[in-house]
Design a protein around this motif. Structure first.
Motif, PDB file in Angstrom:
ATOM      1  N   GLY A 209       0.811  -1.209   0.000  1.00  0.00           N
ATOM      2  CA  GLY A 209       0.000   0.000   0.000  1.00  0.00           C
ATOM      3  C   GLY A 209       0.843   1.256   0.000  1.00  0.00           C
ATOM      4  N   ILE A 210       1.919   1.256   0.790  1.00  0.00           N
ATOM      5  CA  ILE A 210       2.809   2.423   0.816  1.00  0.00           C
ATOM      6  C   ILE A 210       3.475   2.609  -0.546  1.00  0.00           C
ATOM      7  CG2 ILE A 210       4.955   3.322   1.798  1.00  0.00           C
ATOM      8  CD1 ILE A 210       4.092   2.056   4.457  1.00  0.00           C
ATOM      9  N   GLY A 211       3.887   1.510  -1.147  1.00  0.00           N
ATOM     10  CA  GLY A 211       4.507   1.592  -2.475  1.00  0.00           C
ATOM     11  C   GLY A 211       3.551   2.162  -3.516  1.00  0.00           C
ATOM     12  N   TRP A 212       2.299   1.717  -3.467  1.00  0.00           N
ATOM     13  CA  TRP A 212       1.301   2.241  -4.411  1.00  0.00           C
ATOM     14  C   TRP A 212       1.096   3.738  -4.219  1.00  0.00           C
ATOM     15  CZ3 TRP A 212      -2.945  -1.914  -3.109  1.00  0.00           C
ATOM     16  CH2 TRP A 212      -2.494  -3.168  -3.551  1.00  0.00           C
ATOM     17  N   ASN A 213       1.029   4.166  -2.956  1.00  0.00           N
ATOM     18  CA  ASN A 213       0.756   5.574  -2.702  1.00  0.00           C
ATOM     19  C   ASN A 213       1.958   6.464  -3.037  1.00  0.00           C
ATOM     20  OD1 ASN A 213      -1.889   5.169  -1.956  1.00  0.00           O
ATOM     21  ND2 ASN A 213      -1.424   4.971   0.223  1.00  0.00           N
ATOM     22  N   VAL A 214       3.149   5.914  -2.928  1.00  0.00           N
ATOM     23  CA  VAL A 214       4.324   6.663  -3.391  1.00  0.00           C
ATOM     24  C   VAL A 214       4.240   6.868  -4.894  1.00  0.00           C
ATOM     25  CG1 VAL A 214       6.831   6.541  -3.726  1.00  0.00           C
ATOM     26  CG2 VAL A 214       5.839   5.982  -1.499  1.00  0.00           C
ATOM     27  N   LEU A 215       3.855   5.821  -5.616  1.00  0.00           N
ATOM     28  CA  LEU A 215       3.676   5.940  -7.061  1.00  0.00           C
ATOM     29  C   LEU A 215       2.563   6.924  -7.387  1.00  0.00           C
ATOM     30  CD1 LEU A 215       4.257   5.086  -9.964  1.00  0.00           C
ATOM     31  CD2 LEU A 215       2.809   3.063  -9.596  1.00  0.00           C
ATOM     32  N   LEU A 216       1.468   6.850  -6.637  1.00  0.00           N
ATOM     33  CA  LEU A 216       0.346   7.770  -6.843  1.00  0.00           C
ATOM     34  C   LEU A 216       0.784   9.214  -6.606  1.00  0.00           C
ATOM     35  CD1 LEU A 216      -2.709   8.205  -7.332  1.00  0.00           C
ATOM     36  CD2 LEU A 216      -3.043   7.845  -4.873  1.00  0.00           C
ATOM     37  N   ALA A 217       1.573   9.429  -5.568  1.00  0.00           N
ATOM     38  CA  ALA A 217       2.065  10.781  -5.291  1.00  0.00           C
ATOM     39  C   ALA A 217       2.906  11.300  -6.452  1.00  0.00           C
ATOM     40  CB  ALA A 217       2.882  10.774  -3.998  1.00  0.00           C
ATOM     41  N   GLY A 218       3.738  10.419  -7.021  1.00  0.00           N
ATOM     42  CA  GLY A 218       4.541  10.833  -8.178  1.00  0.00           C
ATOM     43  C   GLY A 218       3.680  11.224  -9.366  1.00  0.00           C
ATOM     44  N   LEU A 219       2.559  10.501  -9.555  1.00  0.00           N
ATOM     45  CA  LEU A 219       1.658  10.821 -10.663  1.00  0.00           C
ATOM     46  C   LEU A 219       0.892  12.119 -10.422  1.00  0.00           C
ATOM     47  CD1 LEU A 219       0.163   7.242 -11.259  1.00  0.00           C
ATOM     48  CD2 LEU A 219       1.771   8.444 -12.740  1.00  0.00           C
ATOM     49  N   TYR A 220       0.674  12.446  -9.152  1.00  0.00           N
ATOM     50  CA  TYR A 220      -0.157  13.611  -8.817  1.00  0.00           C
ATOM     51  C   TYR A 220       0.643  14.883  -8.562  1.00  0.00           C
ATOM     52  CZ  TYR A 220      -4.258  15.964  -6.838  1.00  0.00           C
ATOM     53  OH  TYR A 220      -5.298  16.824  -6.605  1.00  0.00           O
ATOM     54  N   LEU A 221       1.924  14.744  -8.259  1.00  0.00           N
ATOM     55  CA  LEU A 221       2.746  15.907  -7.923  1.00  0.00           C
ATOM     56  C   LEU A 221       2.787  16.979  -9.011  1.00  0.00           C
ATOM     57  CD1 LEU A 221       5.779  14.504  -5.898  1.00  0.00           C
ATOM     58  CD2 LEU A 221       4.059  16.150  -5.139  1.00  0.00           C
ATOM     59  N   PRO A 222       2.828  16.617 -10.307  1.00  0.00           N
ATOM     60  CA  PRO A 222       2.826  17.689 -11.323  1.00  0.00           C
ATOM     61  C   PRO A 222       1.628  18.622 -11.195  1.00  0.00           C
ATOM     62  CG  PRO A 222       3.467  15.617 -12.314  1.00  0.00           C
ATOM     63  CD  PRO A 222       3.029  15.292 -10.921  1.00  0.00           C
ATOM     64  N   TRP A 223       0.445  18.060 -10.886  1.00  0.00           N
ATOM     65  CA  TRP A 223      -0.729  18.916 -10.719  1.00  0.00           C
ATOM     66  C   TRP A 223      -0.607  19.755  -9.442  1.00  0.00           C
ATOM     67  CZ3 TRP A 223      -4.338  21.213 -13.212  1.00  0.00           C
ATOM     68  CH2 TRP A 223      -5.420  21.762 -12.529  1.00  0.00           C
ATOM     69  N   LEU A 224      -0.162  19.142  -8.360  1.00  0.00           N
ATOM     70  CA  LEU A 224      -0.009  19.885  -7.112  1.00  0.00           C
ATOM     71  C   LEU A 224       0.963  21.047  -7.280  1.00  0.00           C
ATOM     72  CD1 LEU A 224       0.115  17.249  -4.218  1.00  0.00           C
ATOM     73  CD2 LEU A 224      -1.745  18.778  -4.859  1.00  0.00           C
ATOM     74  N   GLY A 225       2.002  20.832  -8.071  1.00  0.00           N
ATOM     75  CA  GLY A 225       2.951  21.915  -8.319  1.00  0.00           C
ATOM     76  C   GLY A 225       2.327  23.091  -9.038  1.00  0.00           C
ATOM     77  N   SER A 226       1.284  22.820  -9.815  1.00  0.00           N
ATOM     78  CA  SER A 226       0.624  23.890 -10.582  1.00  0.00           C
ATOM     79  C   SER A 226      -0.394  24.661  -9.753  1.00  0.00           C
ATOM     80  CB  SER A 226      -0.081  23.295 -11.817  1.00  0.00           C
ATOM     81  OG  SER A 226       0.837  22.642 -12.660  1.00  0.00           O
ATOM     82  N   VAL A 227      -0.949  24.028  -8.714  1.00  0.00           N
ATOM     83  CA  VAL A 227      -2.032  24.663  -7.948  1.00  0.00           C
ATOM     84  C   VAL A 227      -1.653  24.869  -6.489  1.00  0.00           C
ATOM     85  CG1 VAL A 227      -3.828  23.766  -9.472  1.00  0.00           C
ATOM     86  CG2 VAL A 227      -3.116  22.419  -7.479  1.00  0.00           C
ATOM     87  N   GLY A 228      -0.375  24.857  -6.203  1.00  0.00           N
ATOM     88  CA  GLY A 228       0.056  25.005  -4.815  1.00  0.00           C
ATOM     89  C   GLY A 228      -0.426  26.281  -4.167  1.00  0.00           C
ATOM     90  N   ASP A 229      -0.503  27.373  -4.926  1.00  0.00           N
ATOM     91  CA  ASP A 229      -0.960  28.644  -4.372  1.00  0.00           C
ATOM     92  C   ASP A 229      -2.424  28.571  -3.931  1.00  0.00           C
ATOM     93  OD1 ASP A 229       1.508  29.718  -4.843  1.00  0.00           O
ATOM     94  OD2 ASP A 229       0.945  30.695  -6.717  1.00  0.00           O
ATOM     95  N   VAL A 230      -3.240  27.823  -4.686  1.00  0.00           N
ATOM     96  CA  VAL A 230      -4.645  27.691  -4.326  1.00  0.00           C
ATOM     97  C   VAL A 230      -4.790  26.914  -3.022  1.00  0.00           C
ATOM     98  CG1 VAL A 230      -6.907  26.820  -5.052  1.00  0.00           C
ATOM     99  CG2 VAL A 230      -5.304  27.711  -6.757  1.00  0.00           C
ATOM    100  N   LEU A 231      -4.099  25.784  -2.919  1.00  0.00           N
ATOM    101  CA  LEU A 231      -4.242  24.934  -1.736  1.00  0.00           C
ATOM    102  C   LEU A 231      -3.677  25.611  -0.497  1.00  0.00           C
ATOM    103  CD1 LEU A 231      -3.297  21.447  -3.233  1.00  0.00           C
ATOM    104  CD2 LEU A 231      -5.553  22.399  -2.819  1.00  0.00           C
TER     105      LEU A 231
END
Length: 237
Positions: A209-231
């Motif tokens: 589960g931890i391995g999957w979520n690390v992979l998921l975080a890698g897939l999602y980080l590009p979007w988070l980098g774009s909207v960090g100011d909003v969050l």
């Protein structure tokens, strides 16, 4: 046909009845009210192309991610624009959430009729019906977070890559539908940690589960980098 088979067929027919009931309740007077404020905002977002939706979400500091707007855009392109059409995607995801409640109940080991009762309560829930008649992302978020939990448990039991890929896809889409889907992933991780502490044989599942979520975080980080100011800085309108 033995008694167990009869019970299974009866439960499936009962589930079909619940899903039809959920669909009817969510369709009832769907287009009677004109679009509310947030629905109108989402409507104007959905008229744009997917590329424009992404850019507008970033430029306007929109506090919700993009998945529901893109789904709605594709749907409106196919069926046309009306209050009914705009809200129908929420109806669909609301009914899907009822079905997923049943499947999750069965996966967790509850009896047929217990899972059926959970689906029935979901079908009648005024809160769920309201969001299933609202042209926003909340019904879609409910269905995707339920799918995320269901697929995570299936993937942990079956240990086959198609289930893992399905979990990652559902979780990624859930995060792109509403940022609060993150809390569902946190709850899943807490569940796996607690299970591993109680039953050492479950520790491989925690590692997976931890391995999957690390992979998921890698897939999602590009979007988070774009909207960090909003969050980090959104304070409402």
């Amino acid at each position: 046909m033995n008694g167990a088979t009869i019970r299974v067929h009866t439960a499936r027919l009962a589930l079909l009845g619940v899903l039809l009931l959920a669909f009817a309740l969510r369709l009832h007077r769907l287009a009677e009210q004109e679009l509310r404020g947030d629905e109108t905002f989402g409507y104007f977002f959905s008229l744009q192309t997917p590329t424009q939706i992404i850019q507008a979400t970033i430029d306007l500091n929109e506090p919700h991610p993009i998945a529901s707007y893109i789904v709605q855009h594709g749907w409106l392109q196919a069926v046309g624009i009306s209050e009914f059409a705009l809200r129908f995607t929420s109806v669909w995801f609301g009914v899907a959430a009822v079905a997923l409640l049943y499947r999750l109940g069965r996966l967790l080991g509850f009896a047929l009729w217990t899972a059926w009762l959970a689906a029935l309560l979901g079908a009648f829930s005024p809160y769920a019906i309201w969001h299933s008649q609202d042209a926003r992302m909340y019904s879609m978020s409910l269905a995707l977070t339920l799918a995320t939990v269901y697929l995570a448990l299936e993937a942990l039991q079956r240990r086959r890559w198609p289930w893992t890929a399905a979990y990652l896809a559902a979780a990624w889409l859930a995060l792109h539908t509403h940022y609060y889907a993150f809390f569902v992933l946190v709850a899943l991780t807490i569940f796996l940690v607690g299970r591993a502490l109680v039953a050492p044989a479950a520790r491989p599942a925690l590692q997976a589960g931890i391995g999957w979520n690390v992979l998921l975080a890698g897939l999602y980080l590009p979007w988070l980098g774009s909207v960090g100011d909003v969050l980090g800085g959104y304070h409402g309108n």
